[in-house]
Design an enzyme around this catalytic site. Structure first.
Site, PDB file in Angstrom:
ATOM      1  N   CYS A   1     -12.861   0.801 -16.291  1.00 32.66           N
ATOM      2  CA  CYS A   1     -12.255  -0.168 -15.365  1.00 32.66           C
ATOM      3  C   CYS A   1     -12.490  -1.638 -15.719  1.00 32.66           C
ATOM      4  O   CYS A   1     -11.554  -2.338 -16.082  1.00 32.66           O
ATOM      5  CB  CYS A   1     -12.748   0.120 -13.950  1.00 32.66           C
ATOM      6  SG  CYS A   1     -12.247   1.750 -13.371  1.00 32.66           S
TER       7      CYS A   1
HETATM    8  N1  LIG Z   1     -13.027   6.595 -14.079  1.00 35.43           N
HETATM    9  C1  LIG Z   1     -13.019   5.843 -12.995  1.00 35.43           C
HETATM   10  O1  LIG Z   1     -14.069   5.555 -12.421  1.00 35.43           O
HETATM   11  C2  LIG Z   1     -11.725   5.314 -12.407  1.00 35.43           C
HETATM   12  C3  LIG Z   1     -11.755   4.790 -11.103  1.00 35.43           C
HETATM   13  C4  LIG Z   1     -10.591   4.334 -10.537  1.00 35.43           C
HETATM   14  C5  LIG Z   1      -9.400   4.366 -11.262  1.00 35.43           C
HETATM   15  N2  LIG Z   1      -9.389   4.864 -12.540  1.00 35.43           N
HETATM   16  C6  LIG Z   1      -8.099   4.890 -13.231  1.00 35.43           C
HETATM   17  O2  LIG Z   1      -7.589   6.225 -13.210  1.00 35.43           O
HETATM   18  C7  LIG Z   1      -6.886   6.528 -14.423  1.00 35.43           C
HETATM   19  C8  LIG Z   1      -7.491   7.744 -15.108  1.00 35.43           C
HETATM   20  O3  LIG Z   1      -8.833   7.427 -15.464  1.00 35.43           O
HETATM   21  P1  LIG Z   1      -9.902   8.552 -15.802  1.00 35.43           P
HETATM   22  O4  LIG Z   1     -11.219   7.852 -15.838  1.00 35.43           O
HETATM   23  O5  LIG Z   1      -9.739   9.726 -14.902  1.00 35.43           O
HETATM   24  O6  LIG Z   1      -9.447   8.959 -17.280  1.00 35.43           O
HETATM   25  P2  LIG Z   1      -9.904  10.272 -18.096  1.00 35.43           P
HETATM   26  O7  LIG Z   1      -9.713   9.945 -19.529  1.00 35.43           O
HETATM   27  O8  LIG Z   1     -11.245  10.732 -17.614  1.00 35.43           O
HETATM   28  O9  LIG Z   1      -8.836  11.381 -17.662  1.00 35.43           O
HETATM   29  C9  LIG Z   1      -7.487  11.278 -17.930  1.00 35.43           C
HETATM   30  C10 LIG Z   1      -7.011  12.614 -18.480  1.00 35.43           C
HETATM   31  O10 LIG Z   1      -5.593  12.543 -18.627  1.00 35.43           O
HETATM   32  C11 LIG Z   1      -5.232  13.378 -19.737  1.00 35.43           C
HETATM   33  N3  LIG Z   1      -3.880  13.039 -20.172  1.00 35.43           N
HETATM   34  C12 LIG Z   1      -3.439  12.009 -20.926  1.00 35.43           C
HETATM   35  N4  LIG Z   1      -2.109  12.033 -21.054  1.00 35.43           N
HETATM   36  C13 LIG Z   1      -1.674  13.123 -20.365  1.00 35.43           C
HETATM   37  C14 LIG Z   1      -0.396  13.679 -20.111  1.00 35.43           C
HETATM   38  N5  LIG Z   1       0.721  13.106 -20.584  1.00 35.43           N
HETATM   39  N6  LIG Z   1      -0.323  14.792 -19.378  1.00 35.43           N
HETATM   40  C15 LIG Z   1      -1.439  15.382 -18.889  1.00 35.43           C
HETATM   41  N7  LIG Z   1      -2.680  14.896 -19.090  1.00 35.43           N
HETATM   42  C16 LIG Z   1      -2.798  13.773 -19.819  1.00 35.43           C
HETATM   43  C17 LIG Z   1      -6.328  13.084 -20.746  1.00 35.43           C
HETATM   44  O11 LIG Z   1      -6.429  14.128 -21.693  1.00 35.43           O
HETATM   45  C18 LIG Z   1      -7.567  12.970 -19.855  1.00 35.43           C
HETATM   46  O12 LIG Z   1      -8.293  14.181 -19.765  1.00 35.43           O
HETATM   47  C19 LIG Z   1      -6.930   5.242 -15.239  1.00 35.43           C
HETATM   48  O13 LIG Z   1      -5.795   4.462 -14.981  1.00 35.43           O
HETATM   49  C20 LIG Z   1      -8.155   4.539 -14.689  1.00 35.43           C
HETATM   50  O14 LIG Z   1      -8.093   3.124 -14.861  1.00 35.43           O
HETATM   51  C21 LIG Z   1     -10.521   5.357 -13.128  1.00 35.43           C
END
Ligand SMILES: NC(=O)c1ccc[n+]([C@@H]2O[C@H](COP(=O)([O-])OP(=O)(O)OC[C@H]3O[C@@H](n4cnc5c(N)ncnc54)[C@H](O)[C@@H]3O)[C@@H](O)[C@H]2O)c1
Length: 421
Positions: A266
């Site tokens: 983030c």
């Molecule tokens: N991690 C946090 O604390 C947090 C908090 C709030 C918001 N976010 C936001 O949420 C979003 C996801 O973050 P995250 O930390 O969960 O990421 P992450 O990498 O942990 O998980 C995302 C997953 O999506 C999968 N993926 C990618 N492209 C894909 C597709 N086309 N179809 C299916 N799966 C696909 C990836 O393989 C991965 O496992 C981001 O925009 C992030 O900024 C994250």
């Protein structure tokens, strides 16, 4: 148009830090949930009942899999007639610019499976306008259905704070929005059904900006105390005591603490989505974000300079020294090493000839960088230690015991051989 409850089947696209806890919440609320993730390795791990994220207990995951109402797959083939799909894919930067390729490909894959009454919600963090300008046209491209008329589309940013034991997905209010009134109601209804209190907004752009504002606020305030921390020794003041004292004011002050730099998905990323968007649409620099980026990204260098000074005081140098890092992940009680300042510090130390060791029970071997050695249990001859991630007291206690001198970047330990940032 009414909401398609197609067997209450909810698809959660992306089964990472955001998607997996969300899938478990939807499952807990009684829905049939399909998780989709294009990372085959992650799919296999989840199928075997081992949770890759600390906020989901493996026992909860295993029982959801066994009960048959949750499954995970890597393809989009069997989704026809889903009721709702929630997109939680990564939104990284590429050459300093937003990289929305994961949202684009997820939307393109969902598009042919949309049926009248379907609901698609984007949760990934992104700049204002993404839902209406980028997501909607791709969703509509797979057939003749029109967003807002035949199916619903909305945006609801995730607010989870991995490792936070007080605030979680279910007890943190959720911002909701839609591309029109019917979509907004459908989004609010979906999350209310999970047992989450919602804060409905008038439009998707406001919801997109809300998330960026929250993270930019943190980024800028952390930069403020980090910059102050860099001057505190010259000023001859204890900044930690001043911050604690300021926090006793019941209004007008919010506590942020200095540290070794910011990490995770983030803070190093989201504010740049906002500054990029302002540059694109207003042709102007968002100076707060640029300054915060400069200050926060310098912190690992400051930490290494401090360690150099501490070693010099003892008549030694970085080259050839053994340094133990207390924690590798970017924040306490998670194993997430993405953008972790610990890795930057380790690289800087290594490039100057130090042998780098680390102690972090949260980080799995999969994420452990090969150039960093695991802490040697029986070694007591580290030249210096750095408290980076305050997982628990045992980490700093080990550093105090095993290292000649310790730099505490989190102000969590007091001992004769400890110096604070
Ligand atoms: N991690 C946090 O604390 C947090 C908090 C709030 C918001 N976010 C936001 O949420 C979003 C996801 O973050 P995250 O930390 O969960 O990421 P992450 O990498 O942990 O998980 C995302 C997953 O999506 C999968 N993926 C990618 N492209 C894909 C597709 N086309 N179809 C299916 N799966 C696909 C990836 O393989 C991965 O496992 C981001 O925009 C992030 O900024 C994250």
């Amino acid at each position: 148009m009414s909401l398609n409850l197609g067997g209450n089947r909810i698809v959660v696209v992306g089964q990472g830090y955001v998607g997996l806890p969300l899938a478990m919440a939807a499952h807990g609320a009684g829905h049939n949930v399909v998780g989709i993730d294009t990372d085959e390795r992650r799919v296999k791990q989840i199928q075997s009942g081992i949770s890759p994220v600390s906020d989901v207990d493996s026992s909860v995951l295993a029982s959801a899999l066994e009960g048959g109402r949750y499954s995970i797959q890597s393809d989009y083939e069997t989704l026809a007639g889903f009721a709702s799909a929630i997109i939680t894919v990564p939104t990284p930067l590429k050459d300093g610019k937003p990289n929305l390729q994961f949202i684009e490909s997820a939307a393109a894959s969902l598009s042919p499976h949309i049926t009248p009454g379907s609901l698609i919600v984007l949760e990934s963090t992104t700049y204002p306008g993404t839902t209406e300008e980028l997501l909607v046209p791709i969703l509509e491209s797979g057939g003749n259905l029109v967003a807002g008329i035949d199916f619903h589309v909305g945006y609801s940013p995730e607010r989870i704070d991995p490792g936070n034991t007080e605030w979680n997905l279910l007890n943190t209010p959720k911002i909701t929005s839609g591309i029109n009134g019917a979509s907004a109601s459908a989004v609010a209804e979906l999350y209310t059904g999970f047992g989450i209190a919602v804060v409905p907004l008038s439009g998707t752009r406001e919801a997109e900006l809300t998330k960026l504002l929250e993270n930019t606020f943190r980024h800028v305030n952390i930069a403020l105390v980090n910059e102050l921390a860099m001057f505190s020794s010259q000023l001859g003041v204890n900044i930690w005591e001043a911050i604690d004292a300021a926090s006793t004011k019941p209004f007008g002050f919010m506590k942020f603490l200095p540290g070794p730099g910011v990490g995770g998905h983030c803070l190093p990323v989201d504010p740049s989505y906002l500054s990029w968007s302002i540059k694109e649409k207003a042709g102007a620099s968002f100076r707060f974000v640029e300054l915060a980026n400069t200050v926060n990204s310098f912190m690992p260098n400051f930490v290494v300079e401090k360690i150099q000074d501490l070693l010099e005081e003892q008549g030694s140098a970085l080259k050839g020294s053994k340094i133990l890092l207390g924690g590798l992940s970017y924040k306490a009680r998670t194993g997430d090493t993405r953008e972790s300042p610990a890795l930057v510090i380790a690289e800087l130390l290594e490039s100057q000839g130090a042998d780098v060791y680390a102690l972090d029970d949260y980080v799995t071997d999969y994420d452990w960088p090969t150039f960093i050695h695991h802490h040697e249990l029986h070694s007591n001859d580290y030249d210096a230690g750095i408290v980076i991630t305050p997982h628990d007291e045992s980490v700093s206690a080990t550093l105090v015991e095993r290292c000649k001198v310790v730099l505490d970047t989190r102000n969590v330990v007091v001992a004769p051989n400890v110096r604070s940032l």
